[in-house]
Design a protein around this motif. Structure first.
Motif, mmCIF file in Angstrom:
data_model
loop_
_atom_site.group_PDB
_atom_site.id
_atom_site.type_symbol
_atom_site.label_atom_id
_atom_site.label_comp_id
_atom_site.label_asym_id
_atom_site.label_seq_id
_atom_site.Cartn_x
_atom_site.Cartn_y
_atom_site.Cartn_z
ATOM 1 N N MET A 209 0.580 -1.101 0.062
ATOM 2 C CA MET A 209 0.084 0.069 0.137
ATOM 3 C C MET A 209 0.878 1.294 -0.020
ATOM 4 S SD MET A 209 -2.788 -1.761 0.553
ATOM 5 C CE MET A 209 -4.233 -1.329 1.310
ATOM 6 N N LYS A 210 0.343 2.347 -0.616
ATOM 7 C CA LYS A 210 1.211 3.344 -0.607
ATOM 8 C C LYS A 210 0.131 4.699 -0.738
ATOM 9 C CE LYS A 210 3.243 6.937 -2.608
ATOM 10 N NZ LYS A 210 3.101 7.971 -3.836
ATOM 11 N N GLN A 211 0.487 5.630 0.248
ATOM 12 C CA GLN A 211 -0.344 6.899 0.454
ATOM 13 C C GLN A 211 0.505 8.137 0.438
ATOM 14 O OE1 GLN A 211 -2.264 5.806 3.918
ATOM 15 N NE2 GLN A 211 -4.274 5.467 3.023
ATOM 16 N N ALA A 212 0.111 9.061 -0.294
ATOM 17 C CA ALA A 212 0.836 10.391 -0.061
ATOM 18 C C ALA A 212 0.197 10.959 1.272
ATOM 19 C CB ALA A 212 0.538 11.182 -1.442
ATOM 20 N N ASN A 213 1.245 11.585 2.029
ATOM 21 C CA ASN A 213 0.951 11.958 3.134
ATOM 22 C C ASN A 213 1.087 13.517 3.295
ATOM 23 O OD1 ASN A 213 -0.087 11.337 5.763
ATOM 24 N ND2 ASN A 213 2.014 10.892 6.559
ATOM 25 N N PHE A 214 0.683 14.380 2.347
ATOM 26 C CA PHE A 214 0.989 15.625 2.501
ATOM 27 C C PHE A 214 -0.261 16.374 2.284
ATOM 28 C CE2 PHE A 214 1.585 15.807 -1.977
ATOM 29 C CZ PHE A 214 2.284 14.819 -2.162
ATOM 30 N N THR A 215 -0.432 17.653 2.703
ATOM 31 C CA THR A 215 -1.779 18.305 2.592
ATOM 32 C C THR A 215 -2.060 18.523 1.437
ATOM 33 O OG1 THR A 215 -1.123 19.554 4.762
ATOM 34 C CG2 THR A 215 -2.921 20.560 3.297
ATOM 35 N N GLY A 216 -3.477 18.259 0.966
ATOM 36 C CA GLY A 216 -3.908 18.485 -0.457
ATOM 37 C C GLY A 216 -3.549 17.496 -1.515
ATOM 38 N N ALA A 217 -2.851 16.487 -1.095
ATOM 39 C CA ALA A 217 -2.254 15.403 -1.979
ATOM 40 C C ALA A 217 -3.457 14.673 -2.446
ATOM 41 C CB ALA A 217 -1.317 14.491 -1.199
ATOM 42 N N PRO A 218 -3.574 14.804 -3.970
ATOM 43 C CA PRO A 218 -4.692 14.080 -4.554
ATOM 44 C C PRO A 218 -4.571 12.718 -4.539
ATOM 45 C CG PRO A 218 -3.005 14.913 -6.023
ATOM 46 C CD PRO A 218 -2.713 15.365 -4.754
ATOM 47 N N ASP A 219 -5.711 11.805 -4.934
ATOM 48 C CA ASP A 219 -5.623 10.381 -4.721
ATOM 49 C C ASP A 219 -4.673 9.671 -5.908
ATOM 50 O OD1 ASP A 219 -9.295 10.096 -3.794
ATOM 51 O OD2 ASP A 219 -7.293 10.402 -2.703
ATOM 52 N N ILE A 220 -4.296 10.691 -6.989
ATOM 53 C CA ILE A 220 -3.650 10.035 -7.833
ATOM 54 C C ILE A 220 -2.104 9.568 -7.362
ATOM 55 C CG2 ILE A 220 -4.389 11.643 -9.723
ATOM 56 C CD1 ILE A 220 -1.931 13.293 -9.483
ATOM 57 N N TYR A 221 -1.714 9.729 -6.255
ATOM 58 C CA TYR A 221 -0.572 9.372 -5.711
ATOM 59 C C TYR A 221 -0.762 8.069 -4.638
ATOM 60 C CZ TYR A 221 1.792 13.328 -7.410
ATOM 61 O OH TYR A 221 2.190 14.424 -8.374
ATOM 62 N N LYS A 222 -1.998 7.786 -4.552
ATOM 63 C CA LYS A 222 -2.518 6.521 -3.914
ATOM 64 C C LYS A 222 -2.301 5.366 -4.706
ATOM 65 C CE LYS A 222 -6.127 4.721 -0.904
ATOM 66 N NZ LYS A 222 -7.554 5.240 -0.299
ATOM 67 N N LEU A 223 -1.780 4.179 -3.999
ATOM 68 C CA LEU A 223 -1.368 3.030 -4.857
ATOM 69 C C LEU A 223 -1.543 2.073 -4.087
ATOM 70 C CD1 LEU A 223 -0.462 1.820 -7.786
ATOM 71 C CD2 LEU A 223 1.998 2.250 -7.039
ATOM 72 N N ASN A 224 -2.253 0.968 -4.620
ATOM 73 C CA ASN A 224 -2.232 -0.578 -3.851
ATOM 74 C C ASN A 224 -1.888 -1.475 -4.623
ATOM 75 O OD1 ASN A 224 -3.606 0.893 -1.579
ATOM 76 N ND2 ASN A 224 -5.529 0.815 -2.235
#
Lengths: 406, 88
Positions: A209-224
Motif C-alpha cells: 500500500m502507498k499513500q501520499a501523506n501531505f496536505t492537499g495530496a490528490p488520490d493520484i498518488y495513492k497506490l495499492n
C-alpha cells in the motif's frame, strides 16, 4: 577546486563526525574516497566521492550498521540536478532463530539543487527544490515450518521549498516566489506470505500500500498493489542452481493507466560454478501487462542477461579475475556488452581494464592501477573515458582515490 | 512424486507463457512504459534517486531502489545513469 572545498564543508563535517563516531565504537570500518577531474562538462569540474561503511555487533544477534555516501562537485555533473548529494543511513538488525527484524533511518541531503517540477500531475506550474529527505523504516520477517511472513513500513518525508510563478504585467514575465519550506511525505507499507509447498517450490501472496501523506495530496498518488506468485528453485547438481519466478501483480491507483493494471512478471535464472575459479549465470526477465478485462496481453519488456567470471589461480588472494557479460533486450533489439579484468602485476600492485558498450552509441573504457597495502586497503589511480555518438556526450573522469579498512 | 513433477511442469509452463506473450499486440506508446528495477542487479548506489526529477524512486528496507509507479513520468533518466543497467 577551492570553491568545491569551501562549499562542501557541511557534508564533509557530517562524514567526519560519522567516521569518528563509528571509530569510537570500535566498529569494523571501510572508508573510500576519490578525487576526480571531470572533462566534457560545460567547464572543468572537480568531483569528490567518499563512502563510509561501518558494522558493529552490539550484543549477540544485534548489529548496528552505518553507511554514508557523499558526492560533491563544484558544478553540476551530467543530468544530476544538484551539485552535492549525501546519503546517510543507520540501521539496527536483530536476527534470532525464526525472526529477522530491522529498524533504520535514512537521510538524503541535496546541495545546490535545481528547481524541478516534482509533482506535475498535482501542481503543474510549481517548481520544487529538494533540500532534505528523511526516511524511517521498519521490517520484520518470521519463518515457521515452511511458512514465511514478512511486513514492512516506510515513512518518507521530503523537505522542499515550493516556487510559484506569478505573472508580472509590468515586465511581462513570470516572477518566481519562493514559498516557506514544506514537507511532502509518502508512506509505504505491506505484508507478504510465502509457503513452501515443496522444498523446491513455494507460493506467495503480498499486498503493498502507498499513500501520499501531505496536505492537499490528490488520490493520484495513492497506490495499492496485490501480488500472487510462485517461486521455484532446483539444484540438479551441487555446483548449479536453477530458479524461476512468476508473479501476477494487480495495481490499483488513479495514476496507473488501465492497460498496465495487471503486470505479469516472469524470471528464469541458471547459475553454474566449475570449481573455485569459474562461475556464471544466464537470466531471462519478461514483463507483460493487461487491463482488468484481460482481453489482450501486451509486452512491456524482456531481456536476456549472461555473466561469466573466472578467477586466475596464480593469485593466492583470488583478486585477479576476468569477467564478461551481455544484456540483450529482445523487444528493443538493443545489446549492452561489458568486460572487465583485474590482474596482479607485481607484489601488491594490480591493474584493471574495463570496457562497456551500450547499444551502438556509447563505448566506455576504464583503466585503474592500484597498490594494495593489505586486504580491502588500497590507493589507486583511475581513468574513465567515454566515446559516444550522442548529442549530449557522457563525461570523462580522471582521479586518485583510496580505500581503507580499519 | 508424480504430483510434484506435475506441479513443476505447470509452474514452468506459467513461466514460459510470460515469454510467449510477445506474439500479442505490441504497442510502444508512452503510456505503455513501465520501468522496473531488477533487484538482483541493483547495488543500492542511489544514482537513480539523485537524477529522478519526480521524487519517484526510493530505497526499500533492503536498501534496494524501488520505483513508485504513481509518480513515475517515464522520462527514462534513471535508466541512463544506472551503472549496473538494472532498470528495464
Amino acid at each position: 577546486m577551492w570553491e568545491m572545498c569551501e562549499s562542501m564543508s557541511k557534508q564533509c563535517y557530517l562524514l567526519v563526525i560519522l567516521l569518528l563516531g563509528v571509530w569510537g565504537l570500535k566498529a569494523e570500518v571501510q572508508l573510500q574516497s576519490g578525487f576526480y577531474s571531470v572533462s566534457g562538462n560545460e567547464k572543468q569540474t572537480y568531483l569528490n566521492q567518499s563512502r563510509l561503511d561501518a558494522n558493529f555487533s552490539l550484543i549477540p544477534n544485534l548489529t548496528l550498521s552505518v553507511i554514508s555516501k557523499l558526492d560533491a562537485a563544484d558544478r553540476k555533473v551530467q543530468e544530476f540536478p544538484q551539485k552535492k548529494w549525501m546519503n546517510n543511513s543507520i540501521g539496527l538488525q536483530y536476527r534470532k532463530e525464526h525472526w529477522d527484524a530491522e529498524v533504520g533511518y535514512r537521510n538524503l541531503l541535496f546541495g545546490n539543487p535545481d528547481r524541478l517540477q516534482l509533482y506535475p500531475e498535482w501542481r503543474p506550474g510549481t517548481d520544487f527544490d529538494r533540500q532534505t529527505q528523511h526516511q524511517a523504516q521498519l521490517g520484520i520477517k518470521g519463518n515457521f515450518a515452511g511458512l514465511s511472513v514478512s511486513a514492512y513500513g516506510i515513512n518518507k518525508q521530503l523537505r522542499s521549498n515550493p516556487v510559484e510563478y506569478v505573472y508580472d504585467f509590468g515586465t511581462d514575465t513570470m516572477i518566481p516566489t519562493v514559498m516557506p519550506e514544506q514537507s511532502f511525505g509518502d508512506v509505504y507499507y505491506g505484508v507478504e506470505l510465502s509457503y513452501a509447498v515443496k522444498p523446491f517450490l513455494s507460493i506467495n501472496a503480498s499486498t503493498d500500500m502507498k499513500q501520499a501523506n501531505f496536505t492537499g495530496a490528490p488520490d493520484i498518488y495513492k497506490l495499492n498493489t496485490f501480488t500472487l506468485g510462485t517461486q521455484m528453485e532446483l539444484q540438479p547438481i551441487s555446483s548449479s542452481r536453477f530458479s524461476g519466478t512468476f508473479n501476477w501483480r494487480n495495481c490499483d491507483g488513479r495514476g496507473i493507466p488501465d492497460i498496465t493494471r495487471n503486470i505479469f512478471e516472469t524470471t528464469l535464472r541458471y547459475q553454474q560454478s566449475l570449481g573455485l575459479q569459474f562461475s556464471g549465470f544466464i537470466s531471462l526477465i519478461n514483463d507483460s501487462c493487461s487491463d482488468d478485462k484481460l482481453n489482450e496481453v501486451y509486452l512491456l519488456s524482456n531481456q536476456v542477461r549472461c555473466h561469466l567470471l573466472y578467477h586466475f589461480e596464480y593469485d593466492p588472494a583470488q583478486a585477479s579475475y576476468i569477467s564478461a557479460g551481455v544484456k540483450h533486450s529482445l523487444k528493443e533489439e538493443a545489446i549492452a556488452i561489458f568486460g572487465e579484468g583485474q590482474w596482479k602485476l607485481v607484489d601488491h600492485v594490480y591493474g584493471t581494464l574495463g570496457y562497456r558498450r551500450i547499444g551502438t552509441t556509447i563505448n566506455n573504457y576504464q583503466v585503474k592501477v592500484s597498490y594494495n597495502f593489505r586486504s580491502f586497503t588500497e590507493c589507486y589511480l583511475q581513468c574513465n573515458i567515454n566515446d559516444s555518438t550522442l548529442s549530449t556526450k557522457p563525461l570523462n573522469y580522471l582521479g586518485i582515490g583510496t580505500s581503507i579498512r580499519m | 512424486m508424480k504430483a510434484s513433477y506435475l506441479l513443476v511442469f505447470i509452474t514452468l509452463l506459467l513461466m514460459v507463457l510470460g515469454f510467449a506473450c510477445k506474439q500479442a499486440t505490441l504497442t510502444t506508446g508512452a503510456t505503455m512504459l513501465v520501468y522496473e528495477i531488477d533487484h538482483s542487479s541493483c547495488n543500492g548506489c542511489g544514482e537513480c534517486i539523485r537524477v529522478c526529477p519526480n521524487d519517484a524512486i526510493y530505497f526499500n528496507v533492503q536498501s534496494k531502489a524501488v520505483i513508485d509507479q504513481s509518480k513515475c513520468t517515464k522520462c527514462g533518466k534513471c535508466v541512463k545513469v544506472c551503472p549496473n543497467s538494472a532498470i528495464y
